[in-house]
Design an enzyme around this catalytic site. Structure first.
Site, mmCIF file in Angstrom:
data_model
loop_
_atom_site.group_PDB
_atom_site.id
_atom_site.type_symbol
_atom_site.label_atom_id
_atom_site.label_comp_id
_atom_site.label_asym_id
_atom_site.label_seq_id
_atom_site.Cartn_x
_atom_site.Cartn_y
_atom_site.Cartn_z
ATOM 1 N N LYS A 158 0.882 -1.172 0.000
ATOM 2 C CA LYS A 158 0.000 0.000 0.000
ATOM 3 C C LYS A 158 0.918 1.219 0.000
ATOM 4 C CE LYS A 158 -3.062 2.739 2.872
ATOM 5 N NZ LYS A 158 -3.961 2.833 4.033
ATOM 6 N N GLY A 216 -8.516 8.964 9.130
ATOM 7 C CA GLY A 216 -8.889 9.113 10.537
ATOM 8 C C GLY A 216 -9.996 10.115 10.799
ATOM 9 N N ASN A 238 -9.729 1.641 9.222
ATOM 10 C CA ASN A 238 -9.047 1.278 10.454
ATOM 11 C C ASN A 238 -9.683 1.973 11.657
ATOM 12 O OD1 ASN A 238 -5.499 0.912 11.302
ATOM 13 N ND2 ASN A 238 -7.238 0.862 12.639
ATOM 14 N N THR A 239 -9.574 3.314 11.683
ATOM 15 C CA THR A 239 -9.964 4.066 12.876
ATOM 16 C C THR A 239 -11.423 3.832 13.262
ATOM 17 O OG1 THR A 239 -8.381 5.731 12.145
ATOM 18 C CG2 THR A 239 -9.851 6.353 13.933
ATOM 19 N N ALA A 244 -9.664 5.037 3.501
ATOM 20 C CA ALA A 244 -9.522 6.160 4.439
ATOM 21 C C ALA A 244 -10.741 7.060 4.501
ATOM 22 C CB ALA A 244 -8.306 7.013 4.114
ATOM 23 N N GLY A 245 -10.992 7.544 5.722
ATOM 24 C CA GLY A 245 -12.009 8.569 5.943
ATOM 25 C C GLY A 245 -13.395 8.046 6.265
#
Lengths: 258, 65
Positions: A97, A158, A207-208, A185-186
């Site tokens: 990645k 995040g 992830n977050t 992401a996001g």
């Protein structure tokens, strides 16, 4: 149409990051409960005394998942390429990645550096998953550089804001119908993931939103279900929205009562 | 001689990279190395000599998103 990930077909289209969980046990529970097949991992300095990385690697190995190493935190082409070389040796995979960060506030990728690094890495046999934006021109350059998968952001890493540029993501999907696309992401909520999948994206990476949930394992399952639902909806060919009402109950044969 | 290991100064006796790693306690560990910012693959460690002042990075798997 089957759009695979460098020859790998995934049953579960939720890719999960491994950072920020309250504990390694909760990370493992989230991966297992959601049935995740691919997790992202990274590389950091290892202390000979503490050997934290060795314990983490044992945990990932026990989960039996495929790993997608990242070049998180790299700001230059050289840093990203060197990190990718080290990741390939440590994790034993050509997958990378590729992140080349261009702005510290938004963690927006440096698209110029990204294309340059992707060219170097694909020439060297890497299978590159570039963390990019929805920019169509950059996407074309990344494909020319040899990338077979593109990973546009939904919103800054995040942030949990969801799909910030819905039009741009839809446009990217329409422009490159043969290319595997992952919203990376996001994303903050399962509905964001479902929306990405309804657009025809092939997977989502987050992830977050899972790691920082009150119950990460439950949230991982919620995301997995949303991804499944969104994919099924895309395959089922959703109706087009319209501005005016259209009665769903047939009017023919209605009794005249007034 | 003195090298800089992961950003901190360290005294080491060995000169070959594979022996420096053993001396520092990394034997058996799943790590990758870079010397002065350039990747040194595992098979090349025996033929790589460190010099006084060299910067050695030793990295390992870590959580990531």
């Amino acid at each position: 149409m089957v759009r695979d990930f460098y020859g790998v077909e995934l049953t579960n289209r939720l890719l999960l990051g491994t950072a920020q969980y309250p504990s390694p046990a909760i990370l493992a529970a989230a991966v297992r409960r959601a049935g995740v097949e691919v997790v992202t991992v990274s590389l950091r300095r290892e202390s000979a005394g503490q050997r934290d990385g060795q314990a983490f690697w044992a945990l990932i190995r026990d989960l039996g998942v495929r790993v997608l190493p990242n070049t998180a935190g790299c700001h230059t082409v050289k840093e990203a390429v060197t990190t990718a070389e080290m990741a390939r040796e440590v994790f034993g995979t050509p997958w990378i990645k590729l992140e080349v960060i261009g702005d510290d506030e938004t963690l927006q990728p440096d698209l110029f550096g990204l294309v340059e690094a992707a060219e170097i890495l694909t020439r060297d046999g890497f299978e590159v998953f570039p963390y990019t934006t929805e920019d169509l021109v950059a996407a074309g350059r990344l494909l020319e550089a040899g990338c077979e998968v593109l990973m546009p952001w939904g919103a800054p890493i995040g942030s949990g804001l969801g799909l910030n540029n819905f039009y741009g993501l839809r446009s990217l999907r329409a422009h490159f119908p043969e290319v595997a696309l992952v919203v990376d992401a996001g994303l903050g909520r399962p509905s964001h993931a479902a929306a990405a999948m309804e657009l025809g994206y092939d997977a989502v990476l987050l992830n977050t939103a899972v790691a920082k949930a009150g119950d990460p394992a439950a949230m991982a399952e919620a995301f997995a279900q949303a991804v499944t639902a969104g994919r099924l909806a895309f395959e089922a060919d959703p109706m087009e929205p319209r501005d005016m009402a259209a009665p769903s109950t047939p009017v023919v044969g209605k009794a005249i009562l007034g | 001689m003195q090298i800089v290991l992961n950003g901190k100064p360290f005294e080491v006796k060995a000169g070959r990279l594979d022996r420096v790693l053993e001396e520092l306690g990394y034997q058996g560990a799943k790590v990758a190395t870079a010397v002065n910012g350039s990747f040194v693959a595992r098979p090349a460690r025996g033929a790589t000599r460190l010099n006084d002042g060299d910067a050695l990075e030793v990295i390992a798997p870590m959580q990531g998103g």
